[in-house]
Design a protein around this motif. Structure first.
Motif, short mmCIF file in Angstrom:
data_model
loop_
_atom_site.label_atom_id
_atom_site.label_comp_id
_atom_site.label_asym_id
_atom_site.label_seq_id
_atom_site.Cartn_x
_atom_site.Cartn_y
_atom_site.Cartn_z
N LEU A 1 -17.88 4.48 10.21
CA LEU A 1 -17.33 5.81 10.47
C LEU A 1 -17.94 6.77 9.46
O LEU A 1 -17.92 6.50 8.26
CB LEU A 1 -15.81 5.77 10.34
N VAL A 2 -18.51 7.89 9.94
CA VAL A 2 -19.26 8.81 9.09
C VAL A 2 -18.65 10.20 9.17
O VAL A 2 -18.30 10.66 10.27
CB VAL A 2 -20.74 8.87 9.51
N ALA A 3 -18.52 10.86 8.02
CA ALA A 3 -18.12 12.27 7.96
C ALA A 3 -19.32 13.09 7.51
O ALA A 3 -19.86 12.86 6.43
CB ALA A 3 -16.96 12.45 6.99
N ALA A 4 -19.77 14.02 8.36
CA ALA A 4 -20.92 14.88 8.07
C ALA A 4 -20.41 16.27 7.71
O ALA A 4 -19.80 16.95 8.55
CB ALA A 4 -21.86 14.95 9.26
N ILE A 5 -20.64 16.70 6.46
CA ILE A 5 -20.15 18.00 5.98
C ILE A 5 -21.35 18.88 5.67
O ILE A 5 -22.25 18.47 4.93
CB ILE A 5 -19.29 17.82 4.72
N PRO A 6 -21.45 20.08 6.22
CA PRO A 6 -22.57 20.99 5.90
C PRO A 6 -22.62 21.28 4.40
O PRO A 6 -21.58 21.46 3.75
CB PRO A 6 -22.26 22.25 6.71
N LYS A 7 -23.83 21.30 3.86
CA LYS A 7 -23.99 21.56 2.43
C LYS A 7 -23.45 22.93 2.05
O LYS A 7 -22.89 23.11 0.96
CB LYS A 7 -25.46 21.44 2.04
N ALA A 8 -23.64 23.91 2.94
CA ALA A 8 -23.18 25.27 2.62
C ALA A 8 -21.67 25.28 2.42
O ALA A 8 -21.15 25.96 1.53
CB ALA A 8 -23.58 26.23 3.74
N SER A 9 -20.94 24.53 3.26
CA SER A 9 -19.49 24.48 3.12
C SER A 9 -19.07 23.63 1.93
O SER A 9 -18.15 23.98 1.19
CB SER A 9 -18.88 23.93 4.41
#
Length: 575
Positions: free
Chosen positions: A265-273
């Motif tokens: 299970l992967v959580a992808a978070i934008p670097k800008a956020s």
């Protein structure tokens, strides 16, 4: 000549500016780096702990749900009561089938009731496409063997997430497909899906960033579920290939792996956020850096103005040196260090004036020496001409011995007064023969000279006028009447060894000591060893430690003088 590359600007102003900026930026950069590392670590740990905690909770929930599906599938397979009744049902007659049908339906309802996470369940016959004992409606033409596989263990396949096969349920579900080994059919499967609303649960989790996208990746690295289909489409490979690297470059990824089934299970978070708080801190630090640079430039300008005027005055004084009078002084500065430089410069300028005067006096002395040199050159020419006159006069009157003696003497003078500093051994021996001829007439007896040397050695080059003093020493200090002098020339590496041996009366230890003592005033005043001292000074000045003169003698035995010196390459020019 290739100019040396400058690593610093040539201008003092620019150097001062750069050094001040470096002096400001280095501490500021170190503080910024330490602060950045600390703040980044705090913010990263804060965000990472939140995301990983949520992922772990979801993973535990999914693992629990899949374990419940596995347990339910065991009851519906042959190793459970319902599975055994299914095998009997397929082989029973009509009456028994009715009874078994009702029994299987009741038990299936009981299993569904006791497993709240369990949704649609049925038996599927792959060869005929027939579905039996379903507890809810099923989509037409549903094929459970084409569902996205999450992981597979033997006869069990975990699928999902995918849309429910119940046409009235549009949620994402997980499912399990298990093979049932019936006695008459090998293509029978039990299908169970969960009622767990995966997408809604993930979206409602407490997240560290509002725009986090969750992915489910199978054991082969393929994305089975994505909340951001534009950036991470379902069915694509997770983090593989150059294109994927470019696509994933703007995100941070946090993973939670299922240890039993190898999916994650992967959580992808934008670097800008993710870095919003860090960017805010960086903006403040950049503003502080700009202000520090401006302050550094201002300080550099003030310092430059403080030293520019003294430098300008000093430069003017330097330019005026060729035109200033010795008593004219420069302009003093108002800074102690520059005043010291100014005083040192004035001392140097006065010293230059003195050196110029000394140089002018040396030129005058040089001119006088040139005149004296011309006079010394005129005198030998006069002597040559006078001797030639005596020689012709003797020849005209039939005085052959005088003619021969004057001719030989003329050759000796011409050779000894030559300007050249070097000569071939052949020429040295010829001059020596002439010298011995004059000495034989002078002392009224003959000396025999034996020369032992190869023909090629006669062309070696040595300092001029060094053989005659060695032979003269043998004549003046112990050689008997009708004595014999031996000259032997040998080679030792790149050096020439010249040995002069006589069979005279020899010398005592006291005489040898005086002869070897180059600083003895008694030796110089008595004329004892003057020629040897001359040879020592010539070879010492020319070759230094590379040349060596040794003297060996014993009473009634004779004397041996050995001279070792490097062989020169060519003869110096002479008149």
């Amino acid at each position: 000549m290739v100019p040396i590359k400058r690593f610093m600007p040539y201008s003092f102003k620019n150097r001062l500016t750069i050094l001040l900026i470096v002096a400001i930026m280095v501490p500021l950069g170190l503080i910024g780096a330490v602060s950045y590392a600390s703040i980044y670590s705090v913010l990263e740990n804060k965000a990472e702990r939140g995301v990983r905690s949520n992922l772990h909770q979801v993973m535990l929930s999914l693992e629990s749900t899949l374990d419940q599906l596995n347990h339910a599938s065991q009851q519906l397979a042959l190793d459970g009561r319902i599975g055994k009744n299914l095998d009997r049902y397929l082989e029973a007659d009509v009456y028994e089938k009715k009874q078994l049908h009702d029994e299987i339906k009741n038990e299936l309802s009981l299993v569904t009731f006791t497993n709240p996470s369990m949704g649609l369940a049925f038996y599927y016959f792959a060869d005929s496409g027939q579905v039996m004992f379903e507890n809810y409606s099923i989509k037409k033409n549903a094929d459970i063997l084409k569902l996205p596989v999450l992981s597979k263990f033997g006869s069990i396949s975990y699928n999902g997430p995918h849309l429910s096969l119940n046409p009235w349920d549009g949620h994402q579900v997980f499912s399990i497909v298990r093979t049932i080994d019936l006695s008459n059919d090998d293509s029978v499967y039990v299908y169970i899906e969960t009622s767990f609303k995966l997408a809604e649960s993930l979206m409602n989790m407490e997240q560290s960033a509002a725009d986090t996208a969750h992915l489910i990746v199978d054991a082969e690295g393929r994305i089975l579920f994505s909340e951001d289909e534009a950036s991470f489409p379902s069915g694509s490979l997770y983090a593989s290939g150059d294109g994927d690297r470019d696509r994933y470059a703007g995100h941070y990824f946090f993973e939670e792996t299922n240890d039993k089934q190898s999916w994650k299970l992967v959580a992808a978070i934008p670097k800008a956020s993710y870095d919003s708080e860090l960017r805010s801190w960086l903006l403040q630090f950049v503003v502080l850096t700009i202000l520090s640079l401006a302050a550094g430039c201002l300080v550099a300008w003030i310092l430059w103005r403080s030293v520019y005027e003294p430098l300008k005055k000093l430069s003017q004084d330097m330019r005026l040196v060729p035109y200033a009078k010795p008593e004219s002084g420069g302009q003093a500065a108002s800074i102690m260090e520059f005043d010291r430089i100014h005083n040192s410069f004035e001392s140097m300028r006065l010293r230059i004036e003195e050196l110029l005067q000394e140089a002018e006096q040396r030129e005058q002395r040089k001119a006088r020496l040139e005149v004296e040199k011309l006079l010394h050159q005129i005198n030998p020419h006069f002597l040559y001409n006078a001797l030639d006159t005596v020689r012709w006069l003797a020849r005209m009157r039939g005085q052959k011995e005088i003619d021969k003696l004057v001719s030989t003497l003329n050759k000796i003078l011409h050779y000894n007064l030559n300007k050249g500093e070097t000569a071939k051994i052949r020429d040295e021996l010829e001059a020596l023969q002439n010298y011995m001829a004059v000495q034989a007439v002078r002392f009224h007896f003959q000396y025999e000279i034996d020369i032992e040397a190869e023909e090629r050695m006669l062309d070696w080059v040595i300092p001029r006028f060094i053989l005659q003093p060695l032979v003269e020493n043998a004549i003046l200090h112990g050689l008997k009447e009708d004595g014999r002098i031996g000259i032997r020339i040998t080679e030792e590496g790149s050096d020439a060894l010249i040995e002069v041996r006589d069979d005279g009366i020899g010398m005592t230890e006291e005489q040898l000591r005086k002869l070897r003592d180059t600083d003895s005033e008694q030796t110089s005043s008595a004329g004892f060893g003057i020629g040897l001292n001359y040879v020592r000074k010539v070879v010492g000045l020319r070759f230094g430690e590379n040349a060596k003169l040794t003297i060996e003698s014993m009473p009634d035995t004779g004397t041996v003088i050995t001279l070792r010196l490097p062989i020169l390459q060519e003869v110096d020019g002479g008149a």
